[in-house]
Scaffold this motif. Sequence first.
Motif: not given
Length: 220
Positions: A1-3, A33-35, A54-55, A59-60
């Motif tokens: 999820m981004i936003v 924005l990033t992991n 799993e979260s 972000l992929r």
Amino acid sequence: MIVYATHAGGRYLQLKDSLKEQPEGKRGVYVNLTNRCNCSCTFCLRHMKDMAEESSLWLREEPSVELVKDQLESLPWYYVSEIVFCGFGEPTMRLGDLVELLKYVKDIHPEVKTRLNTNGLSDLEYGRNTAVDFAGGILDTVSISLNASNAERYLALTRAKYGLKSYEAMLTFAEECKKYIANVVLTVVEKVENQEEIDRCKKICEARGLRLRVRTYEDK
């Protein structure tokens, strides 16, 4: 999820779903924005909560600036009180993109507040003074993780990749931020630190003209 928006119980919802659950009132909207992170904190939810892949925040792949802008453009802005750059990793790992997006938010909705949640280690990451990147009123609040009252305790908690010098660099970044950002806040986490340690952190902040906030501990 981004936003996304945050809800009780450590839940992250897209704004359309947030409005279904809570249709009234403005709320903060978060940008992920990033992991990547240059710390590996012992109390981080990534280690405490089986959250990794799993979260919904994992972000992929990192979103492009244009993708983030597209998602921001589609928001029902009437319900947005603040845009917070936070997410699952350290936002300043993408410092240039972060600054571009802060400018974009202020260009399209100058009335909306902006905030950055950071570990404050971007000076060490880039080898220069990075607080100046936030000049020009693009950032209303920066919340910096203080975590501890001394470098040894800080390193034990954060496992920052830059070692003991990370602590003083973080405090220097905070002091520099006061030149460009109206609201500079340092934080510690309740239960991670006892009251005696929190009191020492308050004295450090007072000595440097900084404000301390005690964050609520989340364990699930």
